[in-house]
Design a protein around this motif. Structure first.
Motif, PDB file in Angstrom:
ATOM      1  N   GLU A 104       0.880  -1.174   0.000  1.00  0.00           N
ATOM      2  CA  GLU A 104       0.000   0.000   0.000  1.00  0.00           C
ATOM      3  C   GLU A 104       0.910   1.213   0.000  1.00  0.00           C
ATOM      4  O   GLU A 104       1.790   1.324   0.856  1.00  0.00           O
ATOM      5  N   PHE A 105       0.731   2.107  -0.951  1.00  0.00           N
ATOM      6  CA  PHE A 105       1.608   3.283  -1.028  1.00  0.00           C
ATOM      7  C   PHE A 105       0.844   4.430  -1.672  1.00  0.00           C
ATOM      8  O   PHE A 105      -0.318   4.278  -2.038  1.00  0.00           O
ATOM      9  N   GLU A 106       1.504   5.567  -1.784  1.00  0.00           N
ATOM     10  CA  GLU A 106       0.834   6.706  -2.421  1.00  0.00           C
ATOM     11  C   GLU A 106       1.624   7.173  -3.624  1.00  0.00           C
ATOM     12  O   GLU A 106       2.862   7.148  -3.607  1.00  0.00           O
ATOM     13  N   GLU A 145      11.143   8.205  -9.623  1.00  0.00           N
ATOM     14  CA  GLU A 145      10.041   8.738 -10.423  1.00  0.00           C
ATOM     15  C   GLU A 145      10.247   8.349 -11.878  1.00  0.00           C
ATOM     16  O   GLU A 145      11.380   8.240 -12.330  1.00  0.00           O
ATOM     17  N   GLY A 146       9.147   8.163 -12.600  1.00  0.00           N
ATOM     18  CA  GLY A 146       9.258   7.864 -14.025  1.00  0.00           C
ATOM     19  C   GLY A 146       8.661   8.994 -14.851  1.00  0.00           C
ATOM     20  O   GLY A 146       7.643   9.573 -14.461  1.00  0.00           O
ATOM     21  N   VAL A 147       9.305   9.325 -15.953  1.00  0.00           N
ATOM     22  CA  VAL A 147       8.718  10.261 -16.917  1.00  0.00           C
ATOM     23  C   VAL A 147       8.566   9.467 -18.211  1.00  0.00           C
ATOM     24  O   VAL A 147       9.549   8.939 -18.735  1.00  0.00           O
ATOM     25  N   LEU A 183       4.857   9.015  -3.581  1.00  0.00           N
ATOM     26  CA  LEU A 183       4.927   9.965  -2.459  1.00  0.00           C
ATOM     27  C   LEU A 183       5.651   9.340  -1.273  1.00  0.00           C
ATOM     28  O   LEU A 183       6.531   9.949  -0.668  1.00  0.00           O
ATOM     29  N   THR A 184       5.282   8.098  -0.961  1.00  0.00           N
ATOM     30  CA  THR A 184       5.907   7.454   0.197  1.00  0.00           C
ATOM     31  C   THR A 184       7.378   7.121  -0.097  1.00  0.00           C
ATOM     32  O   THR A 184       8.233   7.198   0.771  1.00  0.00           O
ATOM     33  N   ARG A 185       7.672   6.794  -1.359  1.00  0.00           N
ATOM     34  CA  ARG A 185       9.072   6.542  -1.720  1.00  0.00           C
ATOM     35  C   ARG A 185       9.871   7.850  -1.669  1.00  0.00           C
ATOM     36  O   ARG A 185      11.029   7.873  -1.248  1.00  0.00           O
TER      37      ARG A 185
HETATM   38  P1  ATP Z   1       9.256  -0.952  -9.909  1.00  0.00           P
HETATM   39  O1  ATP Z   1       9.907  -1.304 -11.207  1.00  0.00           O
HETATM   40  O2  ATP Z   1      10.165  -0.382  -8.859  1.00  0.00           O
HETATM   41  O3  ATP Z   1       8.298  -1.977  -9.385  1.00  0.00           O
HETATM   42  P2  ATP Z   1       7.515   0.564 -11.494  1.00  0.00           P
HETATM   43  O4  ATP Z   1       8.431   0.938 -12.599  1.00  0.00           O
HETATM   44  O5  ATP Z   1       6.498  -0.501 -11.673  1.00  0.00           O
HETATM   45  O6  ATP Z   1       8.331   0.307 -10.174  1.00  0.00           O
HETATM   46  P3  ATP Z   1       5.681   2.659 -11.759  1.00  0.00           P
HETATM   47  O7  ATP Z   1       4.563   1.761 -12.066  1.00  0.00           O
HETATM   48  O8  ATP Z   1       6.277   3.476 -12.846  1.00  0.00           O
HETATM   49  O9  ATP Z   1       6.804   1.867 -10.987  1.00  0.00           O
HETATM   50  O10 ATP Z   1       5.227   3.593 -10.545  1.00  0.00           O
HETATM   51  C1  ATP Z   1       5.570   4.946 -10.461  1.00  0.00           C
HETATM   52  C2  ATP Z   1       6.204   5.284  -9.131  1.00  0.00           C
HETATM   53  O11 ATP Z   1       5.411   4.784  -8.056  1.00  0.00           O
HETATM   54  C3  ATP Z   1       7.576   4.669  -8.921  1.00  0.00           C
HETATM   55  O12 ATP Z   1       8.582   5.472  -9.486  1.00  0.00           O
HETATM   56  C4  ATP Z   1       7.679   4.623  -7.410  1.00  0.00           C
HETATM   57  O13 ATP Z   1       8.116   5.884  -6.902  1.00  0.00           O
HETATM   58  C5  ATP Z   1       6.247   4.396  -6.980  1.00  0.00           C
HETATM   59  N1  ATP Z   1       6.017   2.984  -6.663  1.00  0.00           N
HETATM   60  C6  ATP Z   1       5.751   1.981  -7.512  1.00  0.00           C
HETATM   61  N2  ATP Z   1       5.584   0.813  -6.873  1.00  0.00           N
HETATM   62  C7  ATP Z   1       5.749   1.091  -5.553  1.00  0.00           C
HETATM   63  C8  ATP Z   1       5.690   0.311  -4.371  1.00  0.00           C
HETATM   64  N3  ATP Z   1       5.400  -0.984  -4.396  1.00  0.00           N
HETATM   65  N4  ATP Z   1       5.916   0.929  -3.194  1.00  0.00           N
HETATM   66  C9  ATP Z   1       6.186   2.246  -3.124  1.00  0.00           C
HETATM   67  N5  ATP Z   1       6.249   3.040  -4.211  1.00  0.00           N
HETATM   68  C10 ATP Z   1       6.026   2.474  -5.414  1.00  0.00           C
END
Ligand code: ATP
Length: 462
Positions: free
Chosen positions: A208-210, A280-282, A324-326
């Motif tokens: 669970e995260f934001e 963060e992803g762009v 947000l939490t990360r």
């Molecule tokens: P990862 O490869 O680390 O699983 P992702 O590339 O799937 O992440 P995205 O789907 O692009 O991540 O999510 C966007 C952002 O949300 C990430 O850059 C990260 O900051 C946050 N995020 C994603 N998954 C989590 C999680 N399980 N816990 C906390 N934050 C997360």
């Protein structure tokens, strides 16, 4: 409140942030607690304590301001966590949002197949105990539940694994209600849920995260330009937050990493204590999202350009997607410092300090009476009352003044106001700065303006 002053970290990690230190400080000072701790804790879930929730709210506020207040063409949204299940078919999550999973038959450890050494995977050998691994199977990360009393497939519903889809499905509502014209963006902050196989490194990866996501709708052909523009803006944002820029870098997704919908993608990575990790992803998501929602809903998702002969097209989307939490974990790591307090003349005197930007620190000003007696406590309380309307304040009258400064340093409070006998005589107080530990005398009447100015002009020195 515990008081960890005069700590002498004489081990190899002295002066450095480690995940153990950050986790322990976070708990000790009420930033982050383990969820349901009295029952042994719940994996992948964390609770934000009094300082943590303030920090999280301020961080969210800073992002919100940056996105909506400072960009005329970005508006906000708060969509529901529960969405129509077709959303997740259209988005591709039902089919593709999976991790490869393997289990050890002997020690029962569970791994993401892409995160263990290739030799172990090919030999089917557990990296922990050497036992035999199962075949790799696909595991969907979405949490599934039921809505209504019947637990059948018709009542199946998902907890959203990202906030983005709530934005895509509302794009026409926003255009119609807010008269937005392309290019424009929609920003959203909210909870997301993923059934992560491996949750470690504290709040870095949780179930669970934001998220803080912004989707920017553009005309096809202008997408590359806007992609570069948003990369620039997101980088500048971290600079403005006072983050150590040598701990940030770009990582461009290679062909094998690119999501099925993405035309181009860059991550902003931060150097966490465990190494470089995504913050963060762009992404340039092309016209995939609106195209698919059009197809699955049967609704026309084309934009009609009134200023250009009612030209119609499916917009491309540039996404900035941050956790947000990360980001809160990143802030704790980035702000963390341990230093010998040389000016005390005591070699063993160490302080732990969190150098948050004053605009996002959980407490902005702490008011401390030098003594409880002789009316100093009352005067200090009165000053605090005055500051409260403008700043998040704290009040502490317990223990020696040096110890109280250390407690505030450890909570990341950028300013302390000390009330002493001189304050009673001439209406001045001491303003003490967290980073430099310098103290200046300021007239009580000028305190609010002075603190405001210090926040506005803050530059991190170390
Ligand atoms: P990862 O490869 O680390 O699983 P992702 O590339 O799937 O992440 P995205 O789907 O692009 O991540 O999510 C966007 C952002 O949300 C990430 O850059 C990260 O900051 C946050 N995020 C994603 N998954 C989590 C999680 N399980 N816990 C906390 N934050 C997360």
């Amino acid at each position: 409140m515990s008081d960890q002053t005069n700590e002498h970290p004489d081990d190899a990690s002295a002066g450095k942030a480690t995940m153990e230190k950050i986790t322990s400080l976070a708990k000790r000072r009420g930033f982050v607690f383990q969820s349901s701790e009295i029952y042994g804790g719940q994996n992948g879930a964390w609770d934000y304590g009094p300082l943590g929730v303030e920090l999280k709210n301020r961080l969210a506020g800073a992002w919100w301001k940056e996105m909506t207040q400072l960009n005329d063409n970005v508006v906000g949204l708060d969509a529901a966590i529960l969405m129509h299940p077709r959303t997740w078919e259209a988005s591709g999550h039902v089919e593709n949002f999976t991790d490869p999973l393997v289990d050890c038959k002997k020690c029962k450890a569970r791994f993401r197949a892409d995160q263990i050494p290739a030799e172990n995977l090919s030999a089917k050998k557990c990296p922990d105990c050497g036992g035999e691994l199962t075949d790799t199977r696909k595991f969907n990360l979405m949490f599934r539940t039921h809505i209504g009393p019947a637990e059948d497939s018709a009542s199946e519903i998902y907890l959203r694994p990202e906030t983005a889809q709530g934005i895509f499905v509302n794009y026409k509502n926003v255009i119609q209600s807010s008269r937005m014209k392309i290019p424009f963006g929609i920003a959203q902050i909210g909870k997301a849920f993923r059934n992560e196989i491996v949750t470690k490194n504290f709040i870095f990866r949780t179930c669970e995260f934001e998220q803080m996501e912004m989707q920017f709708f553009v005309k096809p052909g202008t997408d590359e330009e806007w992609f570069d523009e948003w990369r620039k803006r997101r980088w500048a944002y971290y600079e403005k937050l006072g983050i150590r820029m040598d701990r940030l870098r770009w990582h461009q997704h290679g062909k094998d990493e690119l999501a099925h919908y993405a035309k181009d993608a860059y991550d902003i990575e931060y150097l966490f204590p465990m190494g470089w990790r995504e913050l963060e992803g762009v992404h340039n998501r092309s016209d995939y999202d609106l195209g698919r929602h059009g197809q699955y809903s049967g609704k026309d998702m084309q934009y009609i350009d009134q200023e250009n002969n009612t030209e119609r097209y499916i917009p491309y989307i540039i996404e900035t997607s941050a956790g947000l939490t990360r980001a809160l974990l990143m802030l704790l790591c980035d702000a963390y410092g341990e230093e010998k307090v040389a000016d005390k003349g005591n070699d063993d005197d160490w302080r732990t300090v969190l150098r948050f930007h004053p605009a996002i620190a959980p407490v902005t000003v702490a008011v401390l009476p030098l003594m409880k007696k002789d009316g100093l406590a009352e005067l200090a309380q009165d000053i605090r009352r005055e500051l409260k309307e403008d700043f998040a304040t704290d009040y502490d009258q317990a223990g020696a003044i040096g110890r109280r400064y250390r407690r505030q340093d450890e909570a990341g409070t950028p300013f302390c106001v000390t009330v002493d006998y001189e304050s009673k005589e001439n209406g001045t107080v001491t303003l003490r700065f967290r980073d430099s530990m310098e103290q200046v005398r300021v007239n009580r009447a000028e305190l609010i303006d002075r603190i405001r100015k210090e926040i506005k002009e803050y530059k991190r020195a170390n």
